[in-house]
Motif scaffolding. Structure first.
Motif, PDB file in Angstrom:
ATOM      1  N   GLY A  23       4.335  -0.949   7.586  1.00  0.00           N
ATOM      2  CA  GLY A  23       4.702  -2.258   7.050  1.00  0.00           C
ATOM      3  C   GLY A  23       3.598  -3.291   7.065  1.00  0.00           C
ATOM      4  O   GLY A  23       3.800  -4.425   6.596  1.00  0.00           O
ATOM      5  N   ALA A  24       2.404  -2.943   7.602  1.00  0.00           N
ATOM      6  CA  ALA A  24       1.299  -3.906   7.665  1.00  0.00           C
ATOM      7  C   ALA A  24       0.683  -4.128   6.289  1.00  0.00           C
ATOM      8  O   ALA A  24       0.746  -3.260   5.415  1.00  0.00           O
ATOM      9  N   THR A  25       0.088  -5.291   6.094  1.00  0.00           N
ATOM     10  CA  THR A  25      -0.717  -5.545   4.902  1.00  0.00           C
ATOM     11  C   THR A  25      -2.058  -4.848   5.099  1.00  0.00           C
ATOM     12  O   THR A  25      -2.673  -4.956   6.151  1.00  0.00           O
ATOM     13  N   THR A  26      -2.511  -4.109   4.091  1.00  0.00           N
ATOM     14  CA  THR A  26      -3.720  -3.295   4.252  1.00  0.00           C
ATOM     15  C   THR A  26      -4.853  -3.804   3.361  1.00  0.00           C
ATOM     16  O   THR A  26      -4.645  -4.140   2.197  1.00  0.00           O
ATOM     17  N   ILE A  27      -6.047  -3.842   3.942  1.00  0.00           N
ATOM     18  CA  ILE A  27      -7.266  -4.282   3.249  1.00  0.00           C
ATOM     19  C   ILE A  27      -8.310  -3.189   3.409  1.00  0.00           C
ATOM     20  O   ILE A  27      -8.444  -2.605   4.491  1.00  0.00           O
ATOM     21  N   SER A  28      -9.040  -2.885   2.339  1.00  0.00           N
ATOM     22  CA  SER A  28     -10.131  -1.912   2.442  1.00  0.00           C
ATOM     23  C   SER A  28     -11.448  -2.577   2.073  1.00  0.00           C
ATOM     24  O   SER A  28     -11.494  -3.494   1.256  1.00  0.00           O
ATOM     25  N   ILE A  29     -12.526  -2.092   2.691  1.00  0.00           N
ATOM     26  CA  ILE A  29     -13.887  -2.510   2.339  1.00  0.00           C
ATOM     27  C   ILE A  29     -14.666  -1.231   2.065  1.00  0.00           C
ATOM     28  O   ILE A  29     -14.997  -0.485   2.997  1.00  0.00           O
ATOM     29  N   THR A  30     -14.925  -0.944   0.796  1.00  0.00           N
ATOM     30  CA  THR A  30     -15.592   0.286   0.391  1.00  0.00           C
ATOM     31  C   THR A  30     -16.652  -0.024  -0.665  1.00  0.00           C
ATOM     32  O   THR A  30     -16.751  -1.145  -1.147  1.00  0.00           O
ATOM     33  N   LYS A  31     -17.419   0.999  -1.038  1.00  0.00           N
ATOM     34  CA  LYS A  31     -18.328   0.827  -2.160  1.00  0.00           C
ATOM     35  C   LYS A  31     -17.522   0.671  -3.435  1.00  0.00           C
ATOM     36  O   LYS A  31     -16.364   1.098  -3.522  1.00  0.00           O
ATOM     37  N   TYR A  32     -18.143   0.060  -4.445  1.00  0.00           N
ATOM     38  CA  TYR A  32     -17.451  -0.204  -5.705  1.00  0.00           C
ATOM     39  C   TYR A  32     -17.069   1.098  -6.392  1.00  0.00           C
ATOM     40  O   TYR A  32     -17.834   2.055  -6.423  1.00  0.00           O
ATOM     41  N   GLY A  33     -15.873   1.118  -6.962  1.00  0.00           N
ATOM     42  CA  GLY A  33     -15.377   2.289  -7.677  1.00  0.00           C
ATOM     43  C   GLY A  33     -14.076   2.776  -7.070  1.00  0.00           C
ATOM     44  O   GLY A  33     -13.627   2.296  -6.015  1.00  0.00           O
ATOM     45  N   ASN A  34     -13.459   3.738  -7.731  1.00  0.00           N
ATOM     46  CA  ASN A  34     -12.206   4.288  -7.233  1.00  0.00           C
ATOM     47  C   ASN A  34     -12.469   5.218  -6.061  1.00  0.00           C
ATOM     48  O   ASN A  34     -13.338   6.089  -6.125  1.00  0.00           O
ATOM     49  N   SER A  35     -11.722   5.025  -4.993  1.00  0.00           N
ATOM     50  CA  SER A  35     -11.796   5.910  -3.833  1.00  0.00           C
ATOM     51  C   SER A  35     -10.400   6.004  -3.249  1.00  0.00           C
ATOM     52  O   SER A  35      -9.516   5.205  -3.563  1.00  0.00           O
ATOM     53  N   THR A  36     -10.198   6.982  -2.390  1.00  0.00           N
ATOM     54  CA  THR A  36      -8.876   7.154  -1.771  1.00  0.00           C
ATOM     55  C   THR A  36      -8.484   5.913  -0.990  1.00  0.00           C
ATOM     56  O   THR A  36      -7.351   5.430  -1.076  1.00  0.00           O
ATOM     57  N   LEU A  37      -9.427   5.368  -0.229  1.00  0.00           N
ATOM     58  CA  LEU A  37      -9.136   4.213   0.625  1.00  0.00           C
ATOM     59  C   LEU A  37      -8.793   2.974  -0.193  1.00  0.00           C
ATOM     60  O   LEU A  37      -7.823   2.263   0.100  1.00  0.00           O
ATOM     61  N   SER A  38      -9.577   2.704  -1.244  1.00  0.00           N
ATOM     62  CA  SER A  38      -9.309   1.517  -2.062  1.00  0.00           C
ATOM     63  C   SER A  38      -7.999   1.647  -2.829  1.00  0.00           C
ATOM     64  O   SER A  38      -7.345   0.645  -3.131  1.00  0.00           O
ATOM     65  N   THR A  39      -7.613   2.883  -3.143  1.00  0.00           N
ATOM     66  CA  THR A  39      -6.343   3.107  -3.840  1.00  0.00           C
ATOM     67  C   THR A  39      -5.158   2.849  -2.930  1.00  0.00           C
ATOM     68  O   THR A  39      -4.126   2.315  -3.359  1.00  0.00           O
ATOM     69  N   ILE A  40      -5.299   3.209  -1.659  1.00  0.00           N
ATOM     70  CA  ILE A  40      -4.221   2.990  -0.686  1.00  0.00           C
ATOM     71  C   ILE A  40      -4.031   1.508  -0.386  1.00  0.00           C
ATOM     72  O   ILE A  40      -2.910   1.025  -0.252  1.00  0.00           O
ATOM     73  N   ALA A  41      -5.138   0.776  -0.282  1.00  0.00           N
ATOM     74  CA  ALA A  41      -5.106  -0.605   0.206  1.00  0.00           C
ATOM     75  C   ALA A  41      -4.323  -1.543  -0.711  1.00  0.00           C
ATOM     76  O   ALA A  41      -4.404  -1.440  -1.938  1.00  0.00           O
ATOM     77  N   ASP A  42      -3.606  -2.469  -0.097  1.00  0.00           N
ATOM     78  CA  ASP A  42      -2.940  -3.530  -0.867  1.00  0.00           C
ATOM     79  C   ASP A  42      -3.990  -4.459  -1.465  1.00  0.00           C
ATOM     80  O   ASP A  42      -3.820  -4.966  -2.579  1.00  0.00           O
ATOM     81  N   ILE A  43      -5.070  -4.681  -0.705  1.00  0.00           N
ATOM     82  CA  ILE A  43      -6.121  -5.612  -1.124  1.00  0.00           C
ATOM     83  C   ILE A  43      -7.471  -4.892  -1.004  1.00  0.00           C
ATOM     84  O   ILE A  43      -8.052  -4.840   0.091  1.00  0.00           O
ATOM     85  N   PRO A  44      -7.988  -4.311  -2.091  1.00  0.00           N
ATOM     86  CA  PRO A  44      -9.276  -3.618  -2.024  1.00  0.00           C
ATOM     87  C   PRO A  44     -10.456  -4.572  -2.239  1.00  0.00           C
ATOM     88  O   PRO A  44     -10.481  -5.323  -3.206  1.00  0.00           O
ATOM     89  N   LEU A  45     -11.407  -4.554  -1.316  1.00  0.00           N
ATOM     90  CA  LEU A  45     -12.647  -5.320  -1.449  1.00  0.00           C
ATOM     91  C   LEU A  45     -13.799  -4.330  -1.610  1.00  0.00           C
ATOM     92  O   LEU A  45     -13.788  -3.258  -1.012  1.00  0.00           O
TER      93      LEU A  45
END
Length: 281
Positions: free
Chosen positions: A205-227
């Motif tokens: 139930g937590a709000t999720t944020i990712s910090i990854t390199k630019y582009g589609n990745s598994t982590l950025s896809t999961i995150a509610d807020i991708p940076l």
């Protein structure tokens, strides 16, 4: 509005052959695409019109017009304001290494600024301001970023956690609630343990944020807020260098964004922590 060339460069190795034809055409001569219609760009680049539309989607843009505006913005600022990323070569002089490493770090921050979306950063800061607790997840070099983030946020009295043990990261993620925020840090966006922690945090139930390199990745896809960040790593680097600098820069942006929302509160606790640390000599 700029950053079109940075986005193209970052995703060019992860798109279809037809999209790559279009991307290479633009990167080789960006000024030539300004004012072209989709049909004209298709004819000149050798890529299909459908590939141009897909390329815009791959870049996270609304359409071809936005791509053209971003490339035009880059040109107005003098291209990409870059001397290019510089490789470290065998037996480089110390002076050359100093210049190369410093220039690469500066360039990475410049490129990251071009792809950071203000609305998304604002959303992340808002979520962290509301959060009862913030958990930072990362492995290896990214765990150092997570520890730095915890240190910063604790000093303004924002309850924060980071764990070096991936098992503890996963265990803590199970305990999160709707009032918590989980921030996952991974340059590739494909680190299994970090993906597992963020996915579990989201299911909790937590709000999720990712910090990854630019582009589609598994982590950025999961995150509610991708940076996203931009940097170029080469073979000689055993660990992250410029990517670490860009991640730290994003953490600093989030930290100061949260601190500025409750400035007096933050300053009070910063002064308290500064005083108690000073007593240690």
């Amino acid at each position: 509005m700029n950053g079109g060339l940075v986005r193209l460069r970052e995703i060019i190795d992860h798109i279809t052959a037809s999209e790559r034809k279009v991307a290479e055409f633009i990167l080789n001569d960006p000024a030539k695409m300004i004012g072209l219609s989709v049909a004209q760009l298709s004819q000149l680049s050798g890529g299909s019109q459908a590939a141009i539309i897909r390329l815009c989607k791959s870049m996270g843009l609304k359409g071809y017009q936005e791509l053209m505006l971003k490339v035009a913005g880059d040109l107005q600022q003098g291209g990409e304001e870059t001397q290019g990323y510089q490789e470290i070569r065998p037996h480089d002089s110390i002076d050359t290494i100093i210049q190369s490493v410093s220039n690469n770090n500066i360039q990475s921050i410049r490129d990251t600024l071009k792809i950071l979306d203000v609305a998304t950063v604002t959303e992340a800061i808002d979520a962290m301001c509301r959060a009862e607790r913030v958990f930072f997840y990362g492995l290896g070099a990214s765990n150092l970023i997570a520890q730095d983030a915890q240190h910063k946020f604790l000093r303004i009295n924002k309850t924060s956690f980071s764990f070096t043990d991936p098992h503890l990261q996963l265990t803590s993620a199970v305990m999160l609630t709707k009032g918590d925020v989980a921030v996952a840090i991974s340059y590739s966006g494909e680190t299994d343990q970090v993906i597992g922690a963020l996915q579990t945090a989201k299911e909790s139930g937590a709000t999720t944020i990712s910090i990854t390199k630019y582009g589609n990745s598994t982590l950025s896809t999961i995150a509610d807020i991708p940076l996203f960040t931009c940097s170029t790593e080469n073979e000689i680097r055993s660990g992250a260098t410029s990517s670490r600098i860009t991640q730290l820069n994003v953490i600093d942006i989030l930290y100061l964004g949260v601190a500025s929302r409750s400035y007096e509160h933050s300053v009070t606790y910063l002064e308290k922590s500064r005083e108690v640390i000073k007593q240690l000599g």
